[in-house]
Design a protein around this motif. Structure first.
Motif, PDB file in Angstrom:
ATOM      1  N   THR A 162      56.109  70.160  22.682  1.00 35.72           N
ATOM      2  CA  THR A 162      55.169  69.316  23.440  1.00 35.72           C
ATOM      3  C   THR A 162      53.705  69.670  23.156  1.00 35.72           C
ATOM      4  OG1 THR A 162      55.547  70.858  25.266  1.00 35.72           O
ATOM      5  CG2 THR A 162      56.726  68.766  25.358  1.00 35.72           C
ATOM      6  N   TRP A 164      49.334  69.486  24.392  1.00 33.47           N
ATOM      7  CA  TRP A 164      48.559  70.114  25.458  1.00 33.47           C
ATOM      8  C   TRP A 164      47.872  69.119  26.393  1.00 33.47           C
ATOM      9  CZ3 TRP A 164      44.270  67.636  24.144  1.00 33.47           C
ATOM     10  CH2 TRP A 164      44.025  67.415  22.783  1.00 33.47           C
ATOM     11  N   LYS A 188      59.235  74.571  23.218  1.00 33.80           N
ATOM     12  CA  LYS A 188      58.029  75.240  22.730  1.00 33.80           C
ATOM     13  C   LYS A 188      56.822  74.427  23.182  1.00 33.80           C
ATOM     14  CE  LYS A 188      55.241  75.193  19.326  1.00 33.80           C
ATOM     15  NZ  LYS A 188      54.021  75.510  20.086  1.00 33.80           N
ATOM     16  N   GLU A 191      50.354  75.715  22.089  1.00 37.65           N
ATOM     17  CA  GLU A 191      49.752  77.052  22.138  1.00 37.65           C
ATOM     18  C   GLU A 191      48.443  77.079  22.933  1.00 37.65           C
ATOM     19  OE1 GLU A 191      50.670  75.171  19.571  1.00 37.65           O
ATOM     20  OE2 GLU A 191      49.655  75.716  17.719  1.00 37.65           O
ATOM     21  N   GLU A 242      50.982  64.930  17.215  1.00 38.43           N
ATOM     22  CA  GLU A 242      50.279  64.133  16.204  1.00 38.43           C
ATOM     23  C   GLU A 242      51.234  63.561  15.162  1.00 38.43           C
ATOM     24  OE1 GLU A 242      46.841  65.735  14.302  1.00 38.43           O
ATOM     25  OE2 GLU A 242      46.298  66.861  16.083  1.00 38.43           O
ATOM     26  N   THR A 245      52.077  65.894  12.299  1.00 40.84           N
ATOM     27  CA  THR A 245      53.040  66.944  12.672  1.00 40.84           C
ATOM     28  C   THR A 245      54.449  66.363  12.698  1.00 40.84           C
ATOM     29  OG1 THR A 245      51.295  67.812  14.098  1.00 40.84           O
ATOM     30  CG2 THR A 245      53.458  68.813  14.309  1.00 40.84           C
ATOM     31  N   LEU A 264      54.129  59.898  19.003  1.00 39.14           N
ATOM     32  CA  LEU A 264      53.005  60.366  18.189  1.00 39.14           C
ATOM     33  C   LEU A 264      51.688  59.720  18.621  1.00 39.14           C
ATOM     34  CD1 LEU A 264      55.065  60.128  14.869  1.00 39.14           C
ATOM     35  CD2 LEU A 264      54.822  62.109  16.361  1.00 39.14           C
ATOM     36  N   CYS A 297      47.736  59.688  24.909  1.00 39.74           N
ATOM     37  CA  CYS A 297      48.292  58.962  23.759  1.00 39.74           C
ATOM     38  C   CYS A 297      48.167  57.464  23.950  1.00 39.74           C
ATOM     39  CB  CYS A 297      49.735  59.362  23.531  1.00 39.74           C
ATOM     40  SG  CYS A 297      50.755  59.154  24.999  1.00 39.74           S
ATOM     41  N   GLU A 396      42.551  58.261  15.239  1.00 41.89           N
ATOM     42  CA  GLU A 396      42.706  58.687  16.630  1.00 41.89           C
ATOM     43  C   GLU A 396      41.717  59.830  16.892  1.00 41.89           C
ATOM     44  OE1 GLU A 396      46.171  61.000  17.863  1.00 41.89           O
ATOM     45  OE2 GLU A 396      46.395  59.689  19.596  1.00 41.89           O
TER      46      GLU A 396
HETATM   47  P1  NAD Z   1      50.123  68.643  17.551  1.00 47.64           P
HETATM   48  O1  NAD Z   1      50.991  67.756  16.720  1.00 47.64           O
HETATM   49  O2  NAD Z   1      49.066  69.412  16.874  1.00 47.64           O
HETATM   50  O3  NAD Z   1      50.991  69.708  18.347  1.00 47.64           O
HETATM   51  C1  NAD Z   1      52.047  69.329  19.207  1.00 47.64           C
HETATM   52  C2  NAD Z   1      53.065  70.447  19.245  1.00 47.64           C
HETATM   53  O4  NAD Z   1      53.646  70.590  17.963  1.00 47.64           O
HETATM   54  C3  NAD Z   1      52.488  71.810  19.602  1.00 47.64           C
HETATM   55  O5  NAD Z   1      53.394  72.484  20.448  1.00 47.64           O
HETATM   56  C4  NAD Z   1      52.384  72.499  18.255  1.00 47.64           C
HETATM   57  O6  NAD Z   1      52.441  73.885  18.325  1.00 47.64           O
HETATM   58  C5  NAD Z   1      53.611  71.944  17.558  1.00 47.64           C
HETATM   59  N1  NAD Z   1      53.563  71.998  16.089  1.00 47.64           N
HETATM   60  C6  NAD Z   1      52.478  71.943  15.285  1.00 47.64           C
HETATM   61  N2  NAD Z   1      52.858  72.024  13.992  1.00 47.64           N
HETATM   62  C7  NAD Z   1      54.217  72.131  13.977  1.00 47.64           C
HETATM   63  C8  NAD Z   1      55.182  72.239  12.949  1.00 47.64           C
HETATM   64  N3  NAD Z   1      54.847  72.250  11.670  1.00 47.64           N
HETATM   65  N4  NAD Z   1      56.485  72.331  13.302  1.00 47.64           N
HETATM   66  C9  NAD Z   1      56.867  72.293  14.601  1.00 47.64           C
HETATM   67  N5  NAD Z   1      55.982  72.205  15.618  1.00 47.64           N
HETATM   68  C10 NAD Z   1      54.670  72.104  15.313  1.00 47.64           C
HETATM   69  O7  NAD Z   1      49.539  67.686  18.689  1.00 47.64           O
HETATM   70  P2  NAD Z   1      48.450  68.090  19.793  1.00 47.64           P
HETATM   71  O8  NAD Z   1      47.119  68.146  19.129  1.00 47.64           O
HETATM   72  O9  NAD Z   1      48.965  69.230  20.576  1.00 47.64           O
HETATM   73  O10 NAD Z   1      48.515  66.813  20.755  1.00 47.64           O
HETATM   74  C11 NAD Z   1      47.768  65.665  20.588  1.00 47.64           C
HETATM   75  C12 NAD Z   1      48.580  64.554  19.912  1.00 47.64           C
HETATM   76  O11 NAD Z   1      49.738  64.257  20.690  1.00 47.64           O
HETATM   77  C13 NAD Z   1      47.825  63.254  19.789  1.00 47.64           C
HETATM   78  O12 NAD Z   1      48.014  62.726  18.512  1.00 47.64           O
HETATM   79  C14 NAD Z   1      48.480  62.358  20.830  1.00 47.64           C
HETATM   80  O13 NAD Z   1      48.377  60.975  20.592  1.00 47.64           O
HETATM   81  C15 NAD Z   1      49.880  62.837  20.779  1.00 47.64           C
HETATM   82  N6  NAD Z   1      50.602  62.467  21.993  1.00 47.64           N
HETATM   83  C16 NAD Z   1      51.503  61.444  21.922  1.00 47.64           C
HETATM   84  C17 NAD Z   1      52.177  61.020  23.070  1.00 47.64           C
HETATM   85  C18 NAD Z   1      53.152  59.873  23.019  1.00 47.64           C
HETATM   86  O14 NAD Z   1      53.895  59.701  23.978  1.00 47.64           O
HETATM   87  N7  NAD Z   1      53.181  59.081  21.955  1.00 47.64           N
HETATM   88  C19 NAD Z   1      51.926  61.659  24.287  1.00 47.64           C
HETATM   89  C20 NAD Z   1      50.985  62.700  24.323  1.00 47.64           C
HETATM   90  C21 NAD Z   1      50.330  63.096  23.159  1.00 47.64           C
END
Ligand code: NAD
Length: 502
Positions: A162, A164, A188, A191, A242, A245, A264, A297, A396
């Motif tokens: 998830t 943050w 997880k 962070e 994202e 990711t 995403l 999001c 975004e």
């Molecule tokens: P992020 O993708 O950077 O991180 C999300 C999670 O993925 C974190 O726990 C991170 O540690 C983990 N992660 C990062 N790299 C990874 C890898 N290689 N393997 C496995 N896990 C990994 O996203 P963020 O910056 O924490 O959150 C913001 C993003 O989340 C925005 O793009 C937002 O639009 C999206 N979001 C989407 C929704 C939805 O329902 N569509 C809801 C909330 C947030």
């Protein structure tokens, strides 16, 4: 009042501040090894504490615990799972203020939104708890010679990863249906905001969840997250974060054929036609981008307005944007709080130059917000004079930043709405019913609200198309992801089987 809530949040997490916050594996807190790293308080920029990047052995132990606990939890009667999950919801409600305060402290989200988000977390548990007893039921599909029936069974241990932005609520949204289905979980959290995830896993155990059913590991995405998604004993990955990711996770999980569910990014349009209730449309457009510090999001980050009303409508929005109350997330009057982290602040701030270089106008905001402390406060910002070709219309930004773009007519509105890689949500404002239906059909999005902001109804499907996601949450869609469907065909004894080798 304000400081009392912050003090209580510090008190809630005090045990995890004396030493780095570790993990919760097989029903126990594990401080263990793993590299510690700092967690910052968004409102002050100060170090709040430390957490640990799980060691490989700790991650393996969490997955092993989930694997060992799976058969018994999957076999636990749905009525018992229902009772435990309702108890989780009861305890969340009891501690809702405490959870909300931790979210304000840790994620920088404003009290006015977080107090409701904690309660929504409890509602997520109740909703799926009620469906647990029937989760295994499938369909009867009789044919001429066979009675076919389908059943569903939990897929196995699953990973929940998830972000943050609203950490507690988003986690419950994934974890509640997984547990209700009979899956075991390794969570997880992000962070940058790890504390409320610890509260959730502790509450779940206090409610009577057996050890190993729900484990939580802290750590970085590129190490702990990666290992979790590559682990052969994890059968599915529910991920919110994202788009890039999500793409990495798909690659990481390919070798072990992981089932994935991705929620995403978005660049969601709010489309305002000149026949709409414009006062309500202003309210909704402002709410959907500036609430939750723009870190949402489903935020309406593109404001598409019909040319006939563009100037007056955008002027009204600009007036409201300038009056938004930015400040201490614990102050109930604050409408916009700080961004999550210095790195995210830098990203959001970098779009000011991108906007100017692209030829857009900064009609409101555009700089650091002074006067609310040393944290990552950014002024609510409005870009005008933009077009779809600009980066501010395509990417975004995930902050309190809105890009306004004019459109001519229905066809132009649809073309512009769809001219992005994303397709999570769209908002339409019109009093012409036929037009509302036509545009709702044509717009490329997983969710469309007509004459409304995002009002979540749990039985409905939540998710996006294009680069915004794969799969849907909510109602039975969640169970489809966390469960395997089996068809059983029973012969009536009326058909003849082909005879070979006579
Ligand atoms: P992020 O993708 O950077 O991180 C999300 C999670 O993925 C974190 O726990 C991170 O540690 C983990 N992660 C990062 N790299 C990874 C890898 N290689 N393997 C496995 N896990 C990994 O996203 P963020 O910056 O924490 O959150 C913001 C993003 O989340 C925005 O793009 C937002 O639009 C999206 N979001 C989407 C929704 C939805 O329902 N569509 C809801 C909330 C947030």
């Amino acid at each position: 009042m304000t400081h009392a809530r912050r003090a209580s949040a510090l008190d809630t997490i005090s045990a995890y501040r004396e030493r780095p916050l570790g993990h919760f594996i097989d029903g126990q807190s594990v401080d263990g090894g793993g590299t510690p790293f700092d967690v910052f308080e968004p409102a002050t920029g100060d170090v709040l504490g430390q957490t640990r990047d799980a060691s490989e052995a700790e991650l393996n132990a969490a997955v092993a615990a989930a694997k060992a606990a799976f058969p018994a939890w999957a076999a636990t009667p749905g009525s018992k799972r229902k009772a435990i999950l309702h108890k989780v919801a009861d305890l969340i409600v009891e501690r809702a203020e405490e959870i909300a305060a931790v979210e304000c402290l840790d994620a920088g989200q404003c009290w006015r939104f977080m107090s409701k988000a904690a309660i929504r977390g409890a509602e997520n548990f109740r909703f799926f708890a009620d469906r647990a007893p029937d989760a295994a039921n499938g369909q009867a599909l009789p044919s001429a010679d066979h009675l076919n029936y389908t059943t569903r069974s939990p897929i196995g241990p699953v990973a929940v990863i998830t972000p943050w932005n609203t950490p507690f609520m988003l986690s419950t949204w994934k974890i509640a249906p997984a547990l209700a289905a009979g899956c075991t979980v390794v969570h997880k959290p992000a962070e940058w905001s790890p504390y409320s995830a610890r509260l959730l896993v502790e509450i779940a155990h206090e409610a009577g969840l057996p050890a190993g059913v729900f484990n939580a590991v802290n750590g970085l995405g590129e190490t702990t997250g990666k290992r979790l998604t590559e682990h052969p004993d994890i059968k599915a990955v529910a991920f919110v974060g994202e788009s890039k990711t999500g793409s990495a996770i798909m690659t990481q999980g390919a070798a072990t054929l992981k089932r994935v569910h991705f929620e995403l990014g978005g660049k969601n349009p709010v489309i305002v036609f000149d026949d709409a209730d414009l006062d309500k449309a202003v309210d909704a457009a402002v709410f959907m981008i500036y609430s939750l510090n723009g870190q949402r999001c489903t935020s309406s980050s593109r404001l598409l307005v019909q040319t006939t009303i563009y100037d007056s409508f955008v002027a009204k929005v600009a007036e409201r944007v300038k009056k938004l109350k930015v400040g201490d997330p614990f102050d109930p009057a604050s409408e916009v709080g700080p961004l999550i982290h210095q790195r995210h602040y830098d990203k959001v701030a970098s779009y000011m130059a991108v906007a100017k270089d692209g030829g857009a106008t900064i009609a409101a905001g555009g700089a650091r917000f002074e006067g609310a402390g040393d944290g990552y406060f950014f002024q609510p910002t409005l870009f005008t004079g933009a077009n779809q070709g600009m980066r501010i219309a395509q990417e975004e930004i995930f902050g309190p930043v809105l890009t306004a773009i004019p459109f001519e007519d229905e066809a132009d509105a649809i073309a512009k709405a769809n001219d992005v890689q994303y397709g999570l949500a769209a908002y339409l404002w019109t009093n012409d019913l036929g037009r509302g239906l036509r545009v709702a059909n044509a717009v490329e999005a997983g969710m469309v609200w007509v004459n409304s902001e995002n009002v979540r109804h749990l039985p409905t499907p939540f998710g996006g198309v294009k680069a915004s996601g794969i799969g849907r949450d909510g109602g039975d869609w969640s169970f489809d992801f966390y469960m395997e469907t089996k068809n059983v065909a029973l012969a009536y004894g009326t058909h003849s089987t082909p005879r070979l080798g006579l």
